[in-house]
Design an enzyme around this catalytic site. Structure first.
Site: not given
Length: 249
Positions: A12, A14
């Site tokens: 991922d 963020d």
């Protein structure tokens, strides 16, 4: 890099590789590309669109060095810097339903009182729609302020519940993304969608690192998926430490 293991490390963006909506540090970027990539494949999967991921990875020169980049949960898919496929929420759901969804969300957000409100409350992406009660044009300070307010008052959690109740027959998923927003996409178009693109690669292991892994978070489904080994992280620093431990480097 013929000596690389048949393993994929998938990240991922963020909260995992970067602070929310900020750029990756040169130190972590170098660690991924110079230390991790010689040992295994590396990939990115984000609900954000291509331009936002590009900005956070400090430009195309760096982002193209990742073996895989899955924008909008994999609905836009790059391999070795080349676009492979693209899917559209508009074609899948249809204009009439999308307008009803957007109109309801705008009406709901107009009634929410927050410490501040800015602009860009709805962002239409290729594979999903993003709703943001505070407005995506808020400053970093206002973003952090909303995140703290949301943690206490459950603004997004209540918004998700209202969307689920109103559109329970639309076959859509409503998931909290990042610090300030809600991602909306067809059921099955969560981050597990990207795994379809690597099914034929026959990886011995796929490790996923994400921070929003609890139920309702947009990393939850792929973190719990039987095809991945999930790693819950709390920050880019934590990601690096857990990754180094996995690889013993």
């Amino acid at each position: 890099m013929s000596g690389r293991k048949n393993v994929l490390y998938l990240f991922d963006v963020d909260g995992t590789l970067t602070k929310p909506r900020q750029s990756i540090s040169e130190d972590l970027l170098s660690f991924l590309l110079d230390k991790v990539k010689p040992h295994a494949r590396v990939g990115l999967v984000s609900g954000s669109d291509y331009s936002k991921i590009l900005e956070q990875m400090n430009g195309e020169r760096h982002m193209s060095q990742f073996d895989y980049v899955f924008c909008e949960n994999g609905l836009m898919y790059f391999k070795n810097g080349e676009l492979q496929s693209k899917q559209s929420i508009l074609n899948h759901v249809g204009e009439q339903k999308l307008q009803k969804l957007i109109n309801f969300a705008l009406g709901y957000m107009s009634k929410i009182e927050l410490p501040v409100k800015r602009g860009n409350f709805v962002e239409f992406r290729t594979g999903l729609i993003n709703f943001c009660p505070v407005g995506r044009s808020c400053s970093q300070q206002e973003r952090d302020q909303f995140a703290a307010y949301d943690a206490e008052h459950k603004v997004r959690e209540q918004f998700v519940y209202a969307l689920q109740k109103e559109f329970d027959d639309y076959n859509l998923t409503f998931a909290m993304g990042g610090q300030i927003s809600i991602d909306v996409y067809p059921n099955g178009w969560d981050k597990t969608y990207c795994l379809n693109h690597v099914a034929d690669a026959g990886f011995d292991e796929i490790h996923f690192f994400g921070d929003k892994t609890d139920p309702g978070g947009n990393d939850h489904e792929i973190y719990c998926d039987g095809r991945t080994i999930g790693h819950k992280v709390t920050s880019p620093k934590d990601t690096r430490e857990q990754l180094a431990a996995c690889l013993s480097i």
